[in-house]
Structures are given as C-alpha cells and as structure tokens.
Design a protein around this motif. Structure first.
Motif, PDB file in Angstrom:
ATOM      1  N   LEU A  10      27.135  14.612  -0.254  1.00 39.70           N
ATOM      2  CA  LEU A  10      28.066  13.902   0.623  1.00 39.70           C
ATOM      3  C   LEU A  10      29.167  14.827   1.131  1.00 39.70           C
ATOM      4  CD1 LEU A  10      28.628  10.439  -1.136  1.00 39.70           C
ATOM      5  CD2 LEU A  10      27.318  10.916   0.935  1.00 39.70           C
ATOM      6  N   VAL A  11      29.761  15.595   0.239  1.00 42.34           N
ATOM      7  CA  VAL A  11      30.861  16.491   0.616  1.00 42.34           C
ATOM      8  C   VAL A  11      30.369  17.580   1.567  1.00 42.34           C
ATOM      9  CG1 VAL A  11      32.514  18.187  -0.243  1.00 42.34           C
ATOM     10  CG2 VAL A  11      32.158  16.054  -1.497  1.00 42.34           C
ATOM     11  N   THR A  12      29.229  18.219   1.217  1.00 38.07           N
ATOM     12  CA  THR A  12      28.703  19.302   2.046  1.00 38.07           C
ATOM     13  C   THR A  12      28.301  18.801   3.426  1.00 38.07           C
ATOM     14  OG1 THR A  12      27.871  20.405   0.063  1.00 38.07           O
ATOM     15  CG2 THR A  12      26.992  21.150   2.177  1.00 38.07           C
ATOM     16  N   GLY A  13      27.651  17.647   3.467  1.00 39.08           N
ATOM     17  CA  GLY A  13      27.242  17.080   4.745  1.00 39.08           C
ATOM     18  C   GLY A  13      28.420  16.815   5.665  1.00 39.08           C
ATOM     19  N   TYR A  14      29.500  16.330   5.104  1.00 41.47           N
ATOM     20  CA  TYR A  14      30.702  16.038   5.898  1.00 41.47           C
ATOM     21  C   TYR A  14      31.262  17.315   6.527  1.00 41.47           C
ATOM     22  CZ  TYR A  14      35.604  15.083   6.930  1.00 41.47           C
ATOM     23  OH  TYR A  14      36.829  15.011   7.546  1.00 41.47           O
ATOM     24  N   TYR A  15      31.440  18.365   5.722  1.00 39.06           N
ATOM     25  CA  TYR A  15      32.042  19.593   6.232  1.00 39.06           C
ATOM     26  C   TYR A  15      31.105  20.364   7.159  1.00 39.06           C
ATOM     27  CZ  TYR A  15      36.202  19.078   3.397  1.00 39.06           C
ATOM     28  OH  TYR A  15      37.381  18.615   2.882  1.00 39.06           O
ATOM     29  N   LEU A  16      29.808  20.307   6.908  1.00 38.29           N
ATOM     30  CA  LEU A  16      28.858  20.971   7.795  1.00 38.29           C
ATOM     31  C   LEU A  16      28.857  20.300   9.172  1.00 38.29           C
ATOM     32  CD1 LEU A  16      26.636  23.066   8.259  1.00 38.29           C
ATOM     33  CD2 LEU A  16      24.990  21.394   7.361  1.00 38.29           C
ATOM     34  N   ARG A  17      28.851  18.987   9.181  1.00 38.42           N
ATOM     35  CA  ARG A  17      28.876  18.252  10.456  1.00 38.42           C
ATOM     36  C   ARG A  17      30.148  18.559  11.241  1.00 38.42           C
ATOM     37  NH1 ARG A  17      30.268  12.848  12.088  1.00 38.42           N
ATOM     38  NH2 ARG A  17      28.823  12.058  13.681  1.00 38.42           N
ATOM     39  N   LYS A  18      31.263  18.632  10.541  1.00 35.88           N
ATOM     40  CA  LYS A  18      32.544  18.939  11.172  1.00 35.88           C
ATOM     41  C   LYS A  18      32.534  20.352  11.757  1.00 35.88           C
ATOM     42  CE  LYS A  18      37.514  19.061  10.068  1.00 35.88           C
ATOM     43  NZ  LYS A  18      38.508  18.881   8.973  1.00 35.88           N
ATOM     44  N   GLU A  19      31.986  21.316  11.018  1.00 38.28           N
ATOM     45  CA  GLU A  19      31.919  22.704  11.472  1.00 38.28           C
ATOM     46  C   GLU A  19      31.034  22.842  12.713  1.00 38.28           C
ATOM     47  OE1 GLU A  19      31.815  26.962  11.706  1.00 38.28           O
ATOM     48  OE2 GLU A  19      33.241  25.584  10.749  1.00 38.28           O
ATOM     49  N   VAL A  20      29.888  22.188  12.692  1.00 41.75           N
ATOM     50  CA  VAL A  20      28.957  22.280  13.822  1.00 41.75           C
ATOM     51  C   VAL A  20      29.597  21.715  15.087  1.00 41.75           C
ATOM     52  CG1 VAL A  20      26.790  21.387  14.756  1.00 41.75           C
ATOM     53  CG2 VAL A  20      26.862  22.290  12.421  1.00 41.75           C
ATOM     54  N   LYS A  21      30.245  20.565  14.978  1.00 43.66           N
ATOM     55  CA  LYS A  21      30.883  19.946  16.151  1.00 43.66           C
ATOM     56  C   LYS A  21      32.029  20.796  16.687  1.00 43.66           C
ATOM     57  CE  LYS A  21      29.831  15.047  15.615  1.00 43.66           C
ATOM     58  NZ  LYS A  21      30.415  13.684  15.543  1.00 43.66           N
ATOM     59  N   LYS A  22      32.718  21.498  15.799  1.00 42.13           N
ATOM     60  CA  LYS A  22      33.888  22.268  16.219  1.00 42.13           C
ATOM     61  C   LYS A  22      33.529  23.625  16.789  1.00 42.13           C
ATOM     62  CE  LYS A  22      38.225  24.200  14.412  1.00 42.13           C
ATOM     63  NZ  LYS A  22      39.079  24.377  13.201  1.00 42.13           N
ATOM     64  N   ASN A  23      32.585  24.339  16.153  1.00 37.31           N
ATOM     65  CA  ASN A  23      32.357  25.744  16.501  1.00 37.31           C
ATOM     66  C   ASN A  23      30.971  26.076  17.060  1.00 37.31           C
ATOM     67  OD1 ASN A  23      34.967  26.641  15.676  1.00 37.31           O
ATOM     68  ND2 ASN A  23      34.292  26.532  13.553  1.00 37.31           N
ATOM     69  N   LEU A  24      30.045  25.144  17.015  1.00 38.50           N
ATOM     70  CA  LEU A  24      28.688  25.443  17.492  1.00 38.50           C
ATOM     71  C   LEU A  24      28.263  24.570  18.659  1.00 38.50           C
ATOM     72  CD1 LEU A  24      26.692  26.063  14.177  1.00 38.50           C
ATOM     73  CD2 LEU A  24      27.769  27.735  15.677  1.00 38.50           C
ATOM     74  N   ILE A  25      29.233  24.019  19.366  1.00 39.66           N
ATOM     75  CA  ILE A  25      28.930  23.220  20.533  1.00 39.66           C
ATOM     76  C   ILE A  25      28.476  24.158  21.661  1.00 39.66           C
ATOM     77  CG2 ILE A  25      29.863  21.733  22.339  1.00 39.66           C
ATOM     78  CD1 ILE A  25      29.397  20.329  19.699  1.00 39.66           C
ATOM     79  N   VAL A  26      27.325  23.878  22.228  1.00 39.20           N
ATOM     80  CA  VAL A  26      26.797  24.691  23.318  1.00 39.20           C
ATOM     81  C   VAL A  26      27.262  24.103  24.644  1.00 39.20           C
ATOM     82  CG1 VAL A  26      24.729  25.596  24.409  1.00 39.20           C
ATOM     83  CG2 VAL A  26      24.781  25.245  21.933  1.00 39.20           C
ATOM     84  N   LYS A  27      28.088  24.867  25.370  1.00 41.18           N
ATOM     85  CA  LYS A  27      28.605  24.397  26.648  1.00 41.18           C
ATOM     86  C   LYS A  27      27.607  24.626  27.761  1.00 41.18           C
ATOM     87  CE  LYS A  27      33.378  25.335  25.258  1.00 41.18           C
ATOM     88  NZ  LYS A  27      34.639  26.054  25.579  1.00 41.18           N
ATOM     89  N   THR A  28      27.451  23.610  28.606  1.00 38.34           N
ATOM     90  CA  THR A  28      26.509  23.717  29.722  1.00 38.34           C
ATOM     91  C   THR A  28      27.235  23.669  31.040  1.00 38.34           C
ATOM     92  OG1 THR A  28      26.192  21.310  29.654  1.00 38.34           O
ATOM     93  CG2 THR A  28      24.651  22.646  28.401  1.00 38.34           C
TER      94      THR A  28
END
Length: 461
Positions: free
Chosen positions: A443-461
């Motif tokens: 639960l903890v890891t999933g929360y922080y991974l999802r937050k990281e992906v949305k913040k720093n791995l968003i692919v701009k088009t």
C-alpha cells in the motif's frame, strides 16, 4: 554468446527488452536458489535436520558481509547505467574502479571482525544447544570465501548494468552447479559432514569470482579500467554509498530478521522450530526467483532510459515490469498453496537409522511447516508493486525514497510485528506477520510510486 551493447537498453521495445534482461537474471537466480535449496536437501538427508538449522544460523552473518558486495554493486550499477545512457564512459569507469577497491577493503575488515567474535555471534544468531558446534564449523570455513562472493555479487550487477544479462547469468550458474557437485563429493562420497558442506560453498565462491574476473579482462566488457580508476574518489564514493546503502539496509534488515526469528522460534519450539523456519527461508529465496528476475532486469532498463531522458520508456518499463512480475508471483503463490507438504518432505531424511531425537525433530518439522508456509506466502500475488516500486527509485538515483520504501516491509512493519504478535498468538503470530507486512508495504509503495510517476514521468504531447 551473443554480442550485445548497452545502447540496446534505449532502443529495443520495452516488453522484448525486459524479457531479454529478466530471463537470464531469473535463470541465474533460479540456479543460485536451487543451489541453496538442493544444498539444504543434501545436508538434511545426509547430515540431519539439525545441520539445516545450523546453516540457517550462519546465514545472517555471511549473508550480511556478502551483501556488502551486492550493495556496492547495485549502488554503483545505477550510476553506471545512467552514465552509459548519457555517454559518460569515464564516469562509468571511475565508478567501477571505486567499487572494486571499496569491496576489497570493507569485506576484509568484516571478515576479520566476524572471525574475532565467532563465539559471540553464533549464539546471538540462535546457534544454541545442539546447533552451536555444526554452526561454528560451517561459519568459519565459509567466512574465508566471503570476499570472493562480495566481488562476484559486485561484478554480476555491473555486468547487468552493461546490458549483458547472459554473462551475469553464467556468473551465478557456474558456482551453483559447482557447489552441488562438490556437495556430493565432500558430503556423500567423502563423508566430511559439515566440513564438506562448508568447503563446497567456499570453493563455489572462488569459481564465481574467477568467472567474473575473466569477463572484465576479456573483450566482452565495455569497462576497461586502469590503475587510476581504482583510486578512491570522495564524490564517487558518496554516490555509491547513498544508493548502495539502500541494498545494504535491506540485507541488514534480513540479517536482523534471521537473528530475531531464530531466537524467537527457538524459545517457542527449540531446534525443531528453527528447522521449520530454515525450510521456509530456503523457499523465500527459491520460489520467488522469477519475480526477482524481473526486478533485476528492470533496473538497468529504467536507469539507462532515465539517464537518456527517455521518460516514456521509463514509465512503460514500470508498468510492464509490474504486470509481468504480478503474473509470475501469482503462479508461485498457487504452487506453494497446493503443495506445502510435499515441499517440506523434500528436506527431511528418510534414513531408517535415525536416532529417536532426529525422528522426533523430523515429525515436528513435517507437521508445522505446511501451515507456516501457507501463511508466509499468503500475500505473494501483490508483492510486485512493492519490489518494482522500490527498485525504480534506486534505478534513477533517488536514494532516500528508495531506502525508505525498501525498509518499509522488513524494517517498519515486519520487525515490530514479530516482536509483538508472538507474545499474544505464539507460533501463529510469527507466521501471520509475513502477509500483514507485505500488504502494508505494498500500500505504501504503491502510493508513492503513483505520485512519483504523475509528477516526474508525465509525457508531454
């Protein structure tokens, strides 16, 4: 063997690349785990169940020292992957040279420390009663080979960072097969008992070290270091230490868990209860080999593409790795739930000439292991998020979140649970601590991974 280049980490399709990286890693882990598993079966059948418990007592000490090489290897490999991704070969070379020097210095210091305090460490890790003498025999001999193992673990991580997983696989297969062969000769044929089991393991470390050394001096490696690269550099050491500390902390937590579990279980049921955990511990190493293979294969892919600023590929690698690992973890879960009795029986001798005490120990182990195994692996299908999430932060060089997420399961949840629950629930409190900690850590890891992906791995088009 196929000639490969680190450049492929940034160009091939993620699914194909992950399979190419993960399958050799998984096979290597499988063979290494089978080595530990079959070694335990040989020891249990040819020496006795007390001998299995003795080896289990030694594992935390030798495991932690060997983990130094793994920690330095994985920590430095994260830097090497990103350096190769950004075409900075000199940084990769300097990092590798510093890894070698650091591993040699630290492993020798810890071996000296371990030998000096041998009579204090073995009882502290649960080597009491009938377990002490065979544990000491095994411990002393194996400890001499730990620096060789440290270099091997360092080397295999760097080989994988170069994008050459097949060579890393061979580095694990050679000593594993060699150990099993020498087990047969030393234990069964020559009847050397615990001495034979220990020498077989130590010689296997030498074989692994020899192969890794051959790889780096041959034409197969891109990392051709010179003497200047071996000179310690403070900045490089800081980076290796910050990322390597993640792996070392995880391995240290595992050693602490072995210490606590061996002592708690000894107090609950004596040597026989320690033997139950020894079998389950072997299955924890062995059964999850495909999931660990995916995790190892994922690391260089994520690190290289992050260094090359190919964020869409990083994000795709996370999703693909979690999906593949979850499917494999579920398959493992089903096998363990269906056949725990058969698995436990493999470790126990059927020799009709066993003493009454050995027969009683075997009966106890066979009665208690299946139920314990089902509880320990109850949350296996969901651990993919936990493993890949923590590995991602390590791959991209974010040491603090990688460290915290790595310690979440073992340090923040599991250790407190096994210190509290057995007081109220006895033996069941020990086993139920495993799935509870897995669930909370996911639960903890999933929360922080999802937050990281949305913040720093968003692919701009």
């Amino acid at each position: 063997m196929e000639k490969v280049s680190s450049e492929q980490l940034g160009s091939e399709p993620i699914g194909k690349l992950l399979v190419k990286q993960a399958v050799p890693a998984a096979i290597g882990i499988l063979v290494m785990s089978l080595n530990v598993l079959v070694d335990s079966i040989f020891v249990g059948n040819w020496i006795g169940s007390i001998a299995i418990a003795a080896i289990n007592v030694v594992l935390p000490v030798s495991f932690f020292i060997a983990a130094l090489g793994m920690a330095i290897g994985i920590g430095g490999s994260s830097i090497i992957s990103r350096a190769l991704g950004s075409n900075n070969l000199e940084k990769a070379l300097k990092t590798f040279g510093n890894q070698i020097t650091l591993t040699l210095i630290i492993s020798l210091v810890f071996v000296g420390f371990g030998l000096f305090f041998v009579d204090d460490l073995i009882p502290a890790f649960g080597g009491k009663g009938d377990i002490f003498n065979p544990a000491k025999i095994y411990y002393v001999i194996v400890l001499y080979g730990v620096p060789l193992l440290g270099f091997s673990m360092l080397g295999s991580s760097v080989i994988r960072a170069e994008g050459k997983p097949k060579f890393a696989m061979v580095a694990l297969i050679i000593p594993s097969i060699g150990n099993l062969f020498m087990d047969y000769i030393f234990i069964y044929v020559l009847d050397w008992g615990m001495h034979g089991a220990a020498w077989a393991t130590t010689i296997a470390y030498f074989l692994s070290c020899s192969y890794v050394f051959y790889f780096f001096v041959s034409k197969n490696s891109e990392l051709k270091i010179s003497w200047k690269h071996l000179k310690l550099d403070v900045e490089v050491l800081k980076q290796i230490a910050s990322l390597g500390f993640v792996t070392l902390s995880r391995q240290a937590a595992i050693s602490i868990i072995y210490l606590l579990m061996n002592n708690i279980l000894f107090n609950l049921g004596g040597e026989a209860m320690v033997a139950v955990y020894a079998i389950i511990g072997r299955m924890l190493m062995f059964a999850l080999f495909p999931v660990f293979g995916i995790t190892q294969g994922f690391l260089p892919i994520a690190g290289f593409n992050y260094g090359a600023n190919k964020l869409s590929r990083v994000r795709e690698s996370i999703n693909t790795a979690i999906k593949y690992a979850a499917v494999l973890a579920t398959v493992v879960f089903l096998g363990l739930m269906l056949f725990p009795q058969e698995i436990a029986s493999l470790f126990l001798s059927s020799n009709p000439n066993l003493t009454a005490k050995e027969l009683a120990t075997n009966a106890f182990v066979l009665e208690h292991t299946p139920s314990a195994m089902r509880w320990v692996f109850a949350a296996t299908p969901i651990i993919a998020i936990q493993l890949i999430g923590a590995a991602y932060f390590q791959a991209i060089g974010k040491a603090i979140p990688a460290l915290l997420l790595t310690l979440t399961r073992q340090g923040f949840f599991f250790i407190p649970l096994i210190l509290i629950l057995p007081s109220y629930l006895g033996e069941f409190g020990v086993w139920i601590s495993f799935p509870i900690s897995d669930f909370l850590a996911t639960l903890v890891t999933g929360y922080y991974l999802r937050k990281e992906v949305k913040k720093n791995l968003i692919v701009k088009t």
